[in-house]
Design a protein around this motif. Structure first.
Motif, PDB file in Angstrom:
ATOM      1  N   LEU A   1     165.531 103.606  69.445  1.00 45.53           N
ATOM      2  CA  LEU A   1     165.663 102.454  70.402  1.00 45.53           C
ATOM      3  C   LEU A   1     165.581 102.964  72.112  1.00 45.53           C
ATOM      4  CD1 LEU A   1     168.602 101.206  68.716  1.00 45.53           C
ATOM      5  CD2 LEU A   1     166.017 100.850  68.765  1.00 45.53           C
ATOM      6  N   SER A   2     164.545 103.039  72.421  1.00 44.09           N
ATOM      7  CA  SER A   2     163.625 103.792  74.461  1.00 44.09           C
ATOM      8  C   SER A   2     163.108 102.666  74.734  1.00 44.09           C
ATOM      9  CB  SER A   2     163.237 104.855  73.679  1.00 44.09           C
ATOM     10  OG  SER A   2     162.227 105.052  74.679  1.00 44.09           O
ATOM     11  N   PRO A   3     163.511 102.379  76.531  1.00 41.01           N
ATOM     12  CA  PRO A   3     162.889 101.875  77.035  1.00 41.01           C
ATOM     13  C   PRO A   3     161.661 102.604  76.651  1.00 41.01           C
ATOM     14  CG  PRO A   3     163.745 103.165  78.179  1.00 41.01           C
ATOM     15  CD  PRO A   3     164.549 103.439  76.691  1.00 41.01           C
ATOM     16  N   VAL A   4     160.851 103.590  76.227  1.00 43.31           N
ATOM     17  CA  VAL A   4     159.365 103.526  76.342  1.00 43.31           C
ATOM     18  C   VAL A   4     158.294 103.080  75.450  1.00 43.31           C
ATOM     19  CG1 VAL A   4     160.138 106.276  77.499  1.00 43.31           C
ATOM     20  CG2 VAL A   4     159.966 106.017  75.338  1.00 43.31           C
ATOM     21  N   GLY A   5     159.371 102.038  74.549  1.00 40.08           N
ATOM     22  CA  GLY A   5     158.652 102.069  73.065  1.00 40.08           C
ATOM     23  C   GLY A   5     157.592 101.049  74.020  1.00 40.08           C
ATOM     24  N   THR A   6     156.951 100.329  73.449  1.00 43.20           N
ATOM     25  CA  THR A   6     155.911  99.339  73.632  1.00 43.20           C
ATOM     26  C   THR A   6     156.017  97.563  72.925  1.00 43.20           C
ATOM     27  OG1 THR A   6     153.844 100.393  72.015  1.00 43.20           O
ATOM     28  CG2 THR A   6     154.022 100.669  74.447  1.00 43.20           C
ATOM     29  N   GLN A   7     156.462  98.049  71.946  1.00 43.72           N
ATOM     30  CA  GLN A   7     156.699  96.548  70.521  1.00 43.72           C
ATOM     31  C   GLN A   7     158.377  96.996  70.502  1.00 43.72           C
ATOM     32  OE1 GLN A   7     154.134  98.322  67.984  1.00 43.72           O
ATOM     33  NE2 GLN A   7     155.395  98.427  66.321  1.00 43.72           N
ATOM     34  N   CYS A   8     159.014  95.937  69.587  1.00 40.28           N
ATOM     35  CA  CYS A   8     159.712  95.693  69.832  1.00 40.28           C
ATOM     36  C   CYS A   8     160.480  95.989  67.968  1.00 40.28           C
ATOM     37  CB  CYS A   8     160.755  94.037  69.746  1.00 40.28           C
ATOM     38  SG  CYS A   8     160.825  93.432  70.735  1.00 40.28           S
ATOM     39  N   VAL A   9     161.491  96.473  67.405  1.00 41.59           N
ATOM     40  CA  VAL A   9     161.723  97.111  66.938  1.00 41.59           C
ATOM     41  C   VAL A   9     161.357  95.488  65.217  1.00 41.59           C
ATOM     42  CG1 VAL A   9     164.357  96.522  66.220  1.00 41.59           C
ATOM     43  CG2 VAL A   9     163.027  98.595  65.267  1.00 41.59           C
ATOM     44  N   SER A  10     161.235  95.706  64.296  1.00 38.38           N
ATOM     45  CA  SER A  10     161.103  94.577  63.659  1.00 38.38           C
ATOM     46  C   SER A  10     160.925  94.900  61.696  1.00 38.38           C
ATOM     47  CB  SER A  10     159.286  94.327  63.586  1.00 38.38           C
ATOM     48  OG  SER A  10     158.645  95.189  63.373  1.00 38.38           O
ATOM     49  N   LYS A  11     161.218  94.408  61.037  1.00 31.34           N
ATOM     50  CA  LYS A  11     160.283  94.573  59.393  1.00 31.34           C
ATOM     51  C   LYS A  11     159.606  95.848  59.536  1.00 31.34           C
ATOM     52  CE  LYS A  11     163.312  91.334  56.968  1.00 31.34           C
ATOM     53  NZ  LYS A  11     164.317  90.893  57.022  1.00 31.34           N
ATOM     54  N   GLU A  12     158.148  95.873  59.882  1.00 30.85           N
ATOM     55  CA  GLU A  12     157.624  96.871  59.168  1.00 30.85           C
ATOM     56  C   GLU A  12     157.836  98.117  59.645  1.00 30.85           C
ATOM     57  OE1 GLU A  12     153.203  94.267  61.374  1.00 30.85           O
ATOM     58  OE2 GLU A  12     155.066  94.959  62.194  1.00 30.85           O
ATOM     59  N   ASP A  13     158.809  98.485  60.780  1.00 29.77           N
ATOM     60  CA  ASP A  13     159.390  99.786  61.130  1.00 29.77           C
ATOM     61  C   ASP A  13     160.712  99.784  59.451  1.00 29.77           C
ATOM     62  OD1 ASP A  13     158.329 100.033  63.144  1.00 29.77           O
ATOM     63  OD2 ASP A  13     159.879  98.569  64.571  1.00 29.77           O
ATOM     64  N   HIS A  14     161.014  99.279  58.733  1.00 25.36           N
ATOM     65  CA  HIS A  14     161.910  99.439  57.718  1.00 25.36           C
ATOM     66  C   HIS A  14     161.461 100.635  56.814  1.00 25.36           C
ATOM     67  CE1 HIS A  14     164.475  98.213  54.294  1.00 25.36           C
ATOM     68  NE2 HIS A  14     165.497  98.941  54.874  1.00 25.36           N
ATOM     69  N   VAL A  15     160.226 100.978  56.459  1.00 22.05           N
ATOM     70  CA  VAL A  15     160.187 101.893  55.582  1.00 22.05           C
ATOM     71  C   VAL A  15     160.142 102.885  56.709  1.00 22.05           C
ATOM     72  CG1 VAL A  15     158.138 103.189  54.784  1.00 22.05           C
ATOM     73  CG2 VAL A  15     158.164 100.776  54.220  1.00 22.05           C
ATOM     74  N   LEU A  16     159.624 103.642  57.395  1.00 18.00           N
ATOM     75  CA  LEU A  16     160.095 104.988  58.375  1.00 18.00           C
ATOM     76  C   LEU A  16     161.594 104.699  58.353  1.00 18.00           C
ATOM     77  CD1 LEU A  16     158.962 107.216  60.246  1.00 18.00           C
ATOM     78  CD2 LEU A  16     158.556 105.255  61.701  1.00 18.00           C
ATOM     79  N   MET A  17     162.310 103.938  59.547  1.00 18.68           N
ATOM     80  CA  MET A  17     163.930 103.950  59.222  1.00 18.68           C
ATOM     81  C   MET A  17     163.885 104.380  57.996  1.00 18.68           C
ATOM     82  SD  MET A  17     165.976 100.881  59.995  1.00 18.68           S
ATOM     83  CE  MET A  17     165.645 100.640  61.616  1.00 18.68           C
ATOM     84  N   LYS A  18     163.664 104.086  56.712  1.00 26.79           N
ATOM     85  CA  LYS A  18     164.323 104.626  55.466  1.00 26.79           C
ATOM     86  C   LYS A  18     164.438 105.962  55.141  1.00 26.79           C
ATOM     87  CE  LYS A  18     166.147 102.063  52.365  1.00 26.79           C
ATOM     88  NZ  LYS A  18     167.912 102.205  52.014  1.00 26.79           N
ATOM     89  N   ARG A  19     163.114 106.599  56.219  1.00 28.14           N
ATOM     90  CA  ARG A  19     162.327 107.337  55.099  1.00 28.14           C
ATOM     91  C   ARG A  19     162.687 108.208  56.682  1.00 28.14           C
ATOM     92  NH1 ARG A  19     157.698 109.490  56.644  1.00 28.14           N
ATOM     93  NH2 ARG A  19     156.531 107.858  56.771  1.00 28.14           N
ATOM     94  N   ARG A  20     163.231 108.447  58.125  1.00 28.04           N
ATOM     95  CA  ARG A  20     163.427 109.449  58.956  1.00 28.04           C
ATOM     96  C   ARG A  20     164.436 109.267  59.793  1.00 28.04           C
ATOM     97  NH1 ARG A  20     159.196 112.390  59.591  1.00 28.04           N
ATOM     98  NH2 ARG A  20     159.872 114.230  60.713  1.00 28.04           N
TER      99      ARG A  20
END
Length: 218
Positions: free
Chosen positions: A37-56
């Motif tokens: 979670l950082s202001p340098v991001g270019t998109q909002c966190v969403s369900k698309e990130d769930h797999v990477l979140m679970k893994r890393r």
């Protein structure tokens, strides 16, 4: 969590989570392969990130709202920087302020959006005021969690802000609505806070698209 030591250690929600072994602290030199979670991001966190979140995993930056310019965000090596959509803080000092979330609020919001509500409740349960964050943002968090990607979340965010503003936002104004910034624990009091002593929620949503001044963030 990357901790830049800018906040009161006794009021730092991230450090409290670390004491409960629910969070690890990272060195600035440490890279992170998960969602950050950082202001340098270019998109909002969403369900698309769930797999990477679970893994890393999921990470956050702990710093002061008044000293964001002192934080070397670009030097933090992260694989997937993400923004948070518009939400209201519930920590005792920043209660009712948009976007100025503490670390535990930011982490919990991202977890809920990605379908990990049980873990979010575990983190918030360590704070007397934790339930207030869920109560204040119930509708938005539910709507965000039903979105499949970042674009849908932005549509939900802007639609909600337009419908709940005293004066509807114009097309140009909607484009200026900022997602939640990086979390700060400078104002989050995790000690001896009385849930009933929270100040009233701000009602004027029309001006919330503007950045808080340094003096206000104090």
């Amino acid at each position: 969590m990357w901790d830049f030591g800018q906040c009161d250690s006794k009021k730092c929600t991230g450090r409290k989570l670390a004491r409960f072994r629910l969070l690890k602290e990272l060195r600035v030199s440490n890279g992170f392969g998960g969602i950050v979670l950082s202001p340098v991001g270019t998109q909002c966190v969403s369900k698309e990130d769930h797999v990477l979140m679970k893994r890393r995993g999921l990470a956050v930056v702990d710093c002061s709202w008044a000293r964001l310019s002192d934080v070397p965000f670009v030097k933090l090596r992260c694989a997937a920087p993400r923004l948070l959509p518009w939400l209201v803080a519930a920590n005792p000092v920043n209660y009712g302020r948009p976007c100025e979330l503490s670390c535990v609020e930011a982490l919990s919001a991202a977890l809920i959006i990605c379908g990990e509500a049980e873990t979010a409740n575990l983190l918030l349960g360590k704070f007397k005021w934790g339930h207030a964050f869920l109560s204040l943002n119930r509708e938005l968090l539910k709507a965000y969690s039903e979105c499949t990607n970042s674009s849908e979340i932005i549509v939900v965010q802007n639609s909600w802000l337009s419908n709940n503003s005293k004066h509807p936002l114009g097309a140009n104004d909607i484009a200026l609505v900022p997602p939640s910034k990086v979390a700060s624990d400078r104002d989050a009091d995790d000690s001896e806070s009385d849930d009933d002593g929270l100040p009233p929620l701000e009602k004027n949503l029309n001006h919330l698209i503007l950045d808080q001044s340094e003096e206000e963030s104090e």
